[in-house]
Design a protein around this motif. Structure first.
Motif, mmCIF file in Angstrom:
data_model
loop_
_atom_site.group_PDB
_atom_site.id
_atom_site.type_symbol
_atom_site.label_atom_id
_atom_site.label_comp_id
_atom_site.label_asym_id
_atom_site.label_seq_id
_atom_site.Cartn_x
_atom_site.Cartn_y
_atom_site.Cartn_z
ATOM 1 N N ASP A 353 3.887 22.713 -13.402
ATOM 2 C CA ASP A 353 3.130 23.325 -14.597
ATOM 3 C C ASP A 353 1.531 22.980 -14.027
ATOM 4 N N LYS A 354 0.848 22.118 -14.863
ATOM 5 C CA LYS A 354 -0.546 21.957 -14.431
ATOM 6 C C LYS A 354 -0.770 20.414 -13.958
ATOM 7 N N ASN A 355 0.368 19.878 -13.524
ATOM 8 C CA ASN A 355 0.165 18.397 -13.110
ATOM 9 C C ASN A 355 0.611 18.093 -11.676
ATOM 10 N N ILE A 356 -0.098 17.293 -11.113
ATOM 11 C CA ILE A 356 0.177 16.762 -9.631
ATOM 12 C C ILE A 356 1.329 15.834 -9.790
ATOM 13 N N GLU A 357 2.488 15.908 -8.991
ATOM 14 C CA GLU A 357 3.481 14.992 -8.967
ATOM 15 C C GLU A 357 3.267 13.995 -7.909
ATOM 16 N N GLN A 358 2.937 14.583 -6.767
ATOM 17 C CA GLN A 358 3.164 13.797 -5.666
ATOM 18 C C GLN A 358 2.125 14.458 -4.595
ATOM 19 N N VAL A 359 1.558 13.284 -3.633
ATOM 20 C CA VAL A 359 0.906 13.982 -2.447
ATOM 21 C C VAL A 359 1.235 13.595 -1.246
ATOM 22 N N ASN A 360 1.660 14.049 -0.365
ATOM 23 C CA ASN A 360 2.136 13.783 1.031
ATOM 24 C C ASN A 360 1.045 14.033 1.938
ATOM 25 N N VAL A 361 0.545 13.179 2.891
ATOM 26 C CA VAL A 361 -0.106 13.254 3.807
ATOM 27 C C VAL A 361 0.294 12.926 5.296
ATOM 28 N N THR A 362 -0.219 13.774 6.204
ATOM 29 C CA THR A 362 0.373 13.528 7.393
ATOM 30 C C THR A 362 -1.001 13.367 8.347
ATOM 31 N N VAL A 363 -1.208 12.320 9.002
ATOM 32 C CA VAL A 363 -2.292 12.280 9.665
ATOM 33 C C VAL A 363 -2.177 11.910 11.321
ATOM 34 N N PHE A 364 -2.599 12.897 11.918
ATOM 35 C CA PHE A 364 -2.449 12.902 13.589
ATOM 36 C C PHE A 364 -3.671 12.074 14.232
#
Length: 653
Positions: A353-364
């Motif tokens: 909907d209008k919310n953020i549930e999860q943030v996945n970050v991949t850093v090289f």
């Protein structure tokens, strides 16, 4: 000091230190201040000294204990003149009889000019600014003082006016509130005086001038000072209402969540906010000298409901540095400095909907050395919580500007397709050029260079160029919407391919000349706005056409014609064409009749029959056109009079 109170600070340990204040009159003979000693107290005349001790800092306050009101008749303990007092003070800090610090204060204090008597009921009359100037000296901005360069300021003494007499303000601001205007008969002749000026000038007094209200327009408005603080969407009982498309993502510290992005000028901006539901994929050039770390990955992100989540960060090492290093300088005989930095960052926001549930970050991470140019890559992608296989299923199924166009190969077992254009790097050759996806609503033009030999066979050259161009389009269908499903054939439109034209012209055995080379690929995408979801337009692709433009390739001979290779540039262009979702209504009979008098659509324009007499005609001065028109009208009138029978009878008499 110019006020009744001043603060200062004593730095250091104040234990055992005595503070005192003394008046320091000047010596009448030498004009120097008298020597101070440590025998003073915390009161001198009308001045008091207060000290607030601290650990390593003590606050010292000097205040005036008398009134600053102007003297009324038969009043005492007041200020006899506007300059109430001019005194010199010394604040001493002594440890025993030894002076450890000294503060010299020059006090020039004016009397308080606020009115404290009986208020008169007579109101001040403010004239209407449209008929009479509100102020006769607009540059007089400071009350009780002389304004520099304002020669109409009555508070400026003759001595002060001599300092800026040659640089006084001119015009309305300088006090000339009723200047003589150009149309006035008594005005001096202008440089370009019109011919009608002596006959059509205005005879009026300067009180009735068009400059009335020019400076003081009379309207007042409350200034709206923009706030630099980020506005939070808060309300009692519901601290946050969620994100809407385009809203910046907020961190726990009420700051923007930033990722490097490209600006309108094409340069990378390191502190660009991430907009909700806006995907992007950017590349930025940097070196070890100009490299800067971005936002830390331990920053918590606001989900949209006043809750905060931590980023899930995964670090990986770069195995192939050649994909990121675009330029390298050989530093021989010197120690090369290298540093482990970020090569790429990929962000995936899982939303509901209008919310953020999860943030996945991949850093090289990789090693960058001096003299190397790094191409950093930053991607941001928003996915729905209910999506499968990475498909985006947002509430608005239509395309949004800047998102990749979805392509599919429905005739193969694996329907995943691609629609790309070139992204050359380095030498710009087609052999080393990379691809990038076609973005919706973004017209693009790119190309690369193909090496061609002098004895190249024309048929093989056409096939090679066609193969390079077709490699950009690995698809048979294009998705109508951003959420088109591979299992629904009605969600896709078939790509219309127009084969390149071939005239089969023979070159007669000549080498280095090949006609009808399909060197240009043209991609035209027709779309329309078919609705709106929550006020956001829903855009849908209606048709896609691919065509080729042919060129005549000729071998370019260099100096002495010793080179055996030439270059053929091949290009690809993408054009988005918007059409109405519904056919426009037919033209009415009234519109058809009115079109006959439209000067922009017809060669004959009856409304412009007298065009030379209008202001739109700029071929010659308007006064000459008017004179010629009046003379022509006089001739027509004279001809009409002379053609009348009674005129001939009168002439015969």
């Amino acid at each position: 000091m110019s006020g009744p109170r001043v603060n200062s600070f004593f730095l250091g340990n104040s234990s055992g230190v005595n503070f005192s204040i003394i008046l320091s009159p000047k010596d009448a003979g030498s004009g120097k201040l008298q020597l101070a000693n440590c025998s003073g107290s915390k009161r001198a005349g009308d001045w008091n000294l207060d000290v607030i001790p601290g650990v390593n800092t003590s606050k010292v306050t000097v205040s005036l204990s008398r009134t600053l009101e102007l003297c009324l008749p038969n009043a005492t303990e007041c200020c006899p003149s506007p300059l109430c007092m001019v005194e010199t003070l010394q604040v001493l800090a002594c440890r025993g009889s030894v002076m450890v610090a000294q503060l010299l204060i020059q006090a020039e204090i004016f009397a308080n000019t606020s009115f404290a008597g009986n208020v008169s009921e007579n109101t001040t009359f403010i004239p209407n600014q449209a008929f009479k100037p509100l102020g006769s000296c607009p540059c007089n901005l400071t009350a009780g003082a002389c304004d520099v360069r304002c020669c109409c300021d009555m508070e400026c003494t003759p001595d002060l006016q001599q300092l800026f007499s040659g640089s006084c303000f001119t015009g309305v601001f300088g006090g000339d509130v009723n200047p003589p205007f150009d149309q006035l008969c008594s005005s001096q002749p202008m440089e370009y005086t019109p011919e009608w000026f002596p006959f059509l000038c205005v005879q009026s007094s300067l009180d009735n001038t068009p400059f009335l209200g020019y400076f003081y327009h009379g309207s007042t408005s409350t200034p709206k000072i923009p706030s630099f603080k980020i506005p939070l969407q808060t309300s009692p009982g519901k601290p946050f209402t969620g994100y809407s498309e385009g809203d910046p993502i907020i961190t726990e510290e009420d700051e923007y969540f930033t990722v490097p992005q490209q600006s309108m000028a094409g340069q990378c901006v390191g502190n660009a906010p991430v907009a909700y539901l806006h995907n992007f994929d950017v590349k930025c050039l940097t070196s070890l000298e100009s490299y800067k770390e971005g936002l830390p990955h331990d920053v918590r992100i606001n989900t949209g409901t006043a809750e905060f989540i931590q980023q899930n960060v995964v670090y990986r090492a770069i195995t192939d540095r050649g994909k990121f290093i675009t330029e390298s300088e050989n530093l021989l005989g010197a120690e090369v400095l290298c540093q482990n930095i970020t090569f790429a960052e990929h962000y995936k926001f899982i939303c509901k909907d209008k919310n953020i549930e999860q943030v996945n970050v991949t850093v090289f991470l990789g090693s960058l050395c001096d003299g190397e140019i790094l191409t950093q890559r930053f991607t941001v992608e928003f996915l729905s919580l209910n999506s499968t296989n990475g498909e985006e299923l947002f509430e608005n199924p239509g395309y949004q500007v800047g998102k990749p166009v979805r392509a599919a190969n429905l005739n193969a077992s694996d329907p995943l397709g691609s629609l790309n254009i070139w992204q050359p790097a380095g030498t710009g050759l087609c052999a080393s050029a990379a691809y990038r996806p076609v973005l919706f609503g973004v017209d693009s033009y790119s190309g690369c260079i193909l090496e061609v030999a002098i004895n190249e066979d024309c048929s093989l050259l056409r096939g090679n160029v066609t193969e390079k161009l077709n490699a950009l389009i690995q698809a048979t269908h294009i998705g109508k919407r951003d959420n088109s499903s591979y299992s629904e054939i009605n969600d896709w439109v078939e790509i219309i391919r127009l084969d390149p034209f071939s005239s089969n012209v023979s070159t007669g055995g000549l080498k280095g000349i090949c006609p009808d080379i399909p060197a240009n690929l043209n991609i035209r995408i027709i779309f329309a706005k078919v609705g709106a979801v929550q006020g956001i337009p829903q855009q849908q692709i209606l048709a896609v056409q691919i065509s080729y433009s042919t060129v005549l390739w000729q071998f370019q001979c260099g100096l002495g014609c010793k080179n055996t290779l030439s270059f053929l540039p091949i290009t690809a262009s993408v054009q988005f064409i918007e059409v109405p979702a519904q056919p426009p209504p037919p033209v009415t009979r009234y519109q058809k009749i009115y079109a006959e008098f439209d000067c922009n659509q017809n060669e004959v324009c009856w409304p412009q029959l007298l065009y030379p007499l209008t202001r739109f005609y700029t071929g010659e001065p308007y006064s000459q056109c008017l004179a010629k028109g009046l003379f022509l009208a006089f001739l027509v009138l004279l001809a009409a009079i002379m053609s009348n029978p009674w005129f001939s009878k009168l002439w015969n008499r």
